[in-house]
Each structure stands twice: as structure tokens, then as C-alpha cells.
Design an enzyme around this catalytic site. Sequence first.
Site, mmCIF file in Angstrom:
data_model
loop_
_atom_site.group_PDB
_atom_site.id
_atom_site.type_symbol
_atom_site.label_atom_id
_atom_site.label_comp_id
_atom_site.label_asym_id
_atom_site.label_seq_id
_atom_site.Cartn_x
_atom_site.Cartn_y
_atom_site.Cartn_z
ATOM 1 N N ASP A 76 13.724 63.066 55.356
ATOM 2 C CA ASP A 76 13.920 61.993 56.334
ATOM 3 C C ASP A 76 12.580 61.781 57.037
ATOM 4 O O ASP A 76 11.773 60.928 56.635
ATOM 5 C CB ASP A 76 15.058 62.399 57.295
ATOM 6 C CG ASP A 76 15.238 61.465 58.489
ATOM 7 O OD1 ASP A 76 14.441 60.530 58.675
ATOM 8 O OD2 ASP A 76 16.192 61.671 59.280
ATOM 9 N N LYS A 128 15.297 55.006 56.596
ATOM 10 C CA LYS A 128 15.569 54.407 57.904
ATOM 11 C C LYS A 128 14.533 53.302 58.050
ATOM 12 O O LYS A 128 13.336 53.580 58.031
ATOM 13 C CB LYS A 128 15.376 55.420 59.025
ATOM 14 C CG LYS A 128 16.454 56.491 59.077
ATOM 15 C CD LYS A 128 16.180 57.447 60.222
ATOM 16 C CE LYS A 128 17.196 58.578 60.223
ATOM 17 N NZ LYS A 128 16.790 59.660 61.135
ATOM 18 N N LYS A 188 28.202 64.950 57.620
ATOM 19 C CA LYS A 188 26.884 65.587 57.785
ATOM 20 C C LYS A 188 26.917 66.299 59.122
ATOM 21 O O LYS A 188 27.350 65.726 60.123
ATOM 22 C CB LYS A 188 25.800 64.520 57.748
ATOM 23 C CG LYS A 188 24.477 64.864 58.429
ATOM 24 C CD LYS A 188 23.424 63.792 58.135
ATOM 25 C CE LYS A 188 22.457 63.615 59.296
ATOM 26 N NZ LYS A 188 21.468 62.544 59.061
ATOM 27 N N SER A 211 27.479 61.432 60.946
ATOM 28 C CA SER A 211 26.545 62.491 61.309
ATOM 29 C C SER A 211 27.061 63.125 62.598
ATOM 30 O O SER A 211 27.132 62.458 63.627
ATOM 31 C CB SER A 211 25.155 61.875 61.510
ATOM 32 O OG SER A 211 24.267 62.820 62.047
ATOM 33 N N ASP A 237 21.674 68.559 58.325
ATOM 34 C CA ASP A 237 20.401 67.957 58.729
ATOM 35 C C ASP A 237 19.769 68.859 59.781
ATOM 36 O O ASP A 237 20.360 69.107 60.837
ATOM 37 C CB ASP A 237 20.641 66.552 59.305
ATOM 38 C CG ASP A 237 19.347 65.811 59.631
ATOM 39 O OD1 ASP A 237 18.249 66.393 59.458
ATOM 40 O OD2 ASP A 237 19.431 64.638 60.063
ATOM 41 N N GLU A 243 18.916 68.176 54.710
ATOM 42 C CA GLU A 243 17.984 67.133 55.140
ATOM 43 C C GLU A 243 16.899 67.730 56.029
ATOM 44 O O GLU A 243 17.190 68.435 56.996
ATOM 45 C CB GLU A 243 18.795 66.064 55.889
ATOM 46 C CG GLU A 243 18.058 64.794 56.233
ATOM 47 C CD GLU A 243 18.982 63.790 56.949
ATOM 48 O OE1 GLU A 243 20.224 63.902 56.811
ATOM 49 O OE2 GLU A 243 18.466 62.913 57.659
ATOM 50 N N GLY A 266 20.446 56.637 60.023
ATOM 51 C CA GLY A 266 20.721 55.874 61.234
ATOM 52 C C GLY A 266 20.041 56.505 62.428
ATOM 53 O O GLY A 266 19.591 57.653 62.365
ATOM 54 N N LYS A 276 24.657 68.552 61.971
ATOM 55 C CA LYS A 276 23.328 68.952 62.411
ATOM 56 C C LYS A 276 23.294 70.471 62.497
ATOM 57 O O LYS A 276 24.254 71.101 62.953
ATOM 58 C CB LYS A 276 23.040 68.352 63.794
ATOM 59 C CG LYS A 276 22.957 66.829 63.783
ATOM 60 C CD LYS A 276 21.671 66.356 63.136
ATOM 61 C CE LYS A 276 21.493 64.851 63.280
ATOM 62 N NZ LYS A 276 20.240 64.394 62.662
HETATM 63 O O1 OSB Z 1 17.850 62.704 61.688
HETATM 64 O O2 OSB Z 1 19.296 61.367 60.951
HETATM 65 C C1 OSB Z 1 18.671 61.838 61.902
HETATM 66 C C2 OSB Z 1 19.999 60.317 65.162
HETATM 67 C C3 OSB Z 1 18.844 60.258 65.906
HETATM 68 C C4 OSB Z 1 17.683 60.741 65.369
HETATM 69 C C5 OSB Z 1 17.662 61.281 64.077
HETATM 70 C C6 OSB Z 1 18.813 61.315 63.319
HETATM 71 C C7 OSB Z 1 19.999 60.861 63.885
HETATM 72 C C8 OSB Z 1 21.287 60.918 63.206
HETATM 73 C C9 OSB Z 1 22.330 59.948 63.666
HETATM 74 O O3 OSB Z 1 21.584 61.761 62.391
HETATM 75 C C10 OSB Z 1 22.825 59.046 62.614
HETATM 76 C C11 OSB Z 1 23.626 57.916 63.213
HETATM 77 O O4 OSB Z 1 24.841 58.085 63.368
HETATM 78 O O5 OSB Z 1 23.054 56.862 63.528
HETATM 79 MG MG MG Z 2 17.780 63.148 59.610
#
Ligand code: OSB
Ligand code: MG
Length: 392
Positions: free
Chosen positions: A260, A284, A183, A157, A210, A235, A312, A185
Amino acid sequence: MYGRKEGVIHERVKKRKLNFSPIHLRSAELMLIRIPLLNPFETSFGRTSVKEAVIVRLDSGDSQAYGECTAEREPYYSYEFNSMSWKVISDLILPMLAGAEICSPLDFGTLTHRVRGHSMSKGAVEMALWDLFCRSAGMPLHRAIGGVRKRIECGISIGIQDSVDTLISTIARSLDQGYRRIKIKVKPGWDTEVLERVRTEFPDIPLQVDANAAYSLHSIRTLKDMDRFNLTMIEQPLDYDDLLEHSILQRRIRTPICLDESIKGDESVKLMHRLGSGRVVNIKAGRVGGIAGSLSVHDTAMERNIPVWIGGMLETGIGRSFNVALNTLPDVRFPGDTSPSSRYFRRDIIVEPFEMDSKGRMPVPSKNGSGIEVDERELERWTAKRKILKLS
Ligand code: OSB
Ligand code: MG
């Protein structure tokens, strides 16, 4: 969403044959840790450069076990946040376990059902309990939950970057390292133009985005325009608690929506399915109250032929070990956000950090419980606050 079914375990979860000997907890220890991230991580809701987490250590006399709370410093991803979790865990959750004969980790839901919500705080303790029971029973967690694979596929991510060039080079480096899906953001102003560049440079890679709830239906044109990038999924484009507007959006776009933030438990999956709010589920553990909650979501999705993957929260090796175990479940049909320790920290707080091979695969630890050994000295080094609770 997590109202009336608090603490109630899905039937299929109960069907996993769990033969544990009862335990009594002797004591628990809470640690607030702050550990610098190798690179700041930016999402539509903010930027993190230090990972802050509440670590829970349980002691039954015979065995010790660890869990990690996935709340963050501020309530920007969910309403939970660390100083609140500290209080909820130490003043409410742990006292509810004191003196109890606990026969299986599934008892956790019953013992703590009076506390509504607070899934991440509960999850931290619940996961430590799974670790404790599995260690006592001499069984790896992935086996206890019905995992079906010995190695998992890693995705990455990638946060919002200072420039598109930086993003492109970060993606190139991640592909070289072996990650099996990318992925990125997105947020308003960092979306279609960026994706255009990414797809020009990497026309065929498995790519998803995401939004962390950064859009509304007013942006439907932008969201619809993303269809041309052949994304595996988008996402959580809309509000963090929403299912209704996502169902309106999913009817208007071709790209599958993955939820999510909106998935609080199996009830949300049923609603998502019935309303057509999305086609994929991100699990999660913290967000759904721990391992039992994750299994409920997983099983509910699988029964409806909805694929899942494991998200994560930038966890240390402790929280990551539970994500690795969940990645072995049969309905996990995409590489998730479980990346190796070295993506986050100069040195993880576990003795053998999680590693990924050049093909983006990570072996699942075969040791008992969560399969890790905490590096007590490293943990100590980043501990800002500590509390010990006597439970018997
Ligand atoms: O939305 O998936 C998410 C990290 C912190 C809060 C929300 C998210 C995330 C990540 C990081 O996308 C995923 C990771 O590498 O742990
Ligand atoms: Mg997410």
C-alpha cells in the site's frame, strides 16, 4: 520513486479513447471539512474520530465538479497532511491551471509536473477534473476509464479494537451485513494472538491483515507465524517507503504481501515485481496522484499479472465515488476497502449515499462524471474553512 517520471502518462492510459472538448476553468473553491465518524478508526499509526479533508470544487462555467484530498490531519500515513495540502492546492496546483486550455484530464500531469510529490494534493484536483470532463461529455467516469462491471464487491477494513471480544463481534456483524472480505488492522502486540481467536471463530472467511508499516525484519518470526492463518494477504508489514526489505520478507513467508504505502506510482510496481517485494497491489488514487496515476499502476500491474484492489482513506461520498469507479477496472481481483457510506457517517455529504446489498455488492452509479450529487447543505454544515480562487 516519483522523480523523473512526474506527470508522464503510461502509454496504455493514453490508449483509452478519450474524446473530450477543451475547457477553461473559471474558478475553484476549497473547503476544509470536519465530519464526525460513527466509530473511531484505529490503525498502528493512530486513532481518528473525525474525518478531516480538503474538498475541491471546480467550475468551468458550464459544469461544476468535486474532488476530495485523501490527506489526513497529521502526516502519519504519508508525509502529506491537510493544512499543507490546502497550501499546495491553493498556492501551487490551481494557479498552474489558471488560464490554461485543458484538453483532457491527462493534461493535468503536464500542467503540474513542476510540483514534485504531493500526490494527494494533486489527486484532489485531478479527480475533480475527471469529474468535470466526464460531466461535460455526458459520460460516467467508470466508462471513461475502461471499467468492466456494473456493480462492485465490498470489503471492510476493521480498526484495532479495545478487546478481542469487540473485534469478534464486529467481524460477526460485518459478515451478517454481507461484506465479502474482512481486513483487520494489526500491530505488534495485536497480531497472532488476535488472529488465533479470529480463525477459531471464523475458520473459513476471506481474511487479510494490514500492518501500516508497523513491523521490521526483526519481527520476522511473528510475520512468518502468520502463515498458519491462511490469510489472503498481509498488507504493508514493513516500512512505508520500503521495497527491498519486503522482497527479503516475501522470500521467507508464504502469505502474499500486498503493498500500500510503498506504491507511489507505476515505477514502484515495476520495482516490486522485479525485486519480488510483494504479489498484490493496493491502489489508492490519492497516493498515486489521481485517476491517471491509478490507471498507470493498474495497467502496469495487469501487464505483469499482478492483481490489484482498491483501498480507501475513510473518504466522504465525494472521494468514495472515485474509488467505486476504480473498482470497475479489469485487474481488480479482490473486494477492497470500498464500504457503504453508512459504515462511516451518520449522514454522508452526497444526496444518494453509497449502499451495499445483503450480499456485499454495491451498484456503480450510472450518472455522468463521478455519478454523485453533493448535498450542498450537508457539505456546508461541516465546512470549517473556505477559499474561492478566480482562475480566468
Ligand atoms: O492503510 O488502508 C489503509 C484508513 C486510513 C489510512 C490508511 C488506511 C485506512 C484503511 C481504511 O484501511 C479503509 C477505508 O475504510 O476507507
Ligand atoms: Mg493499508
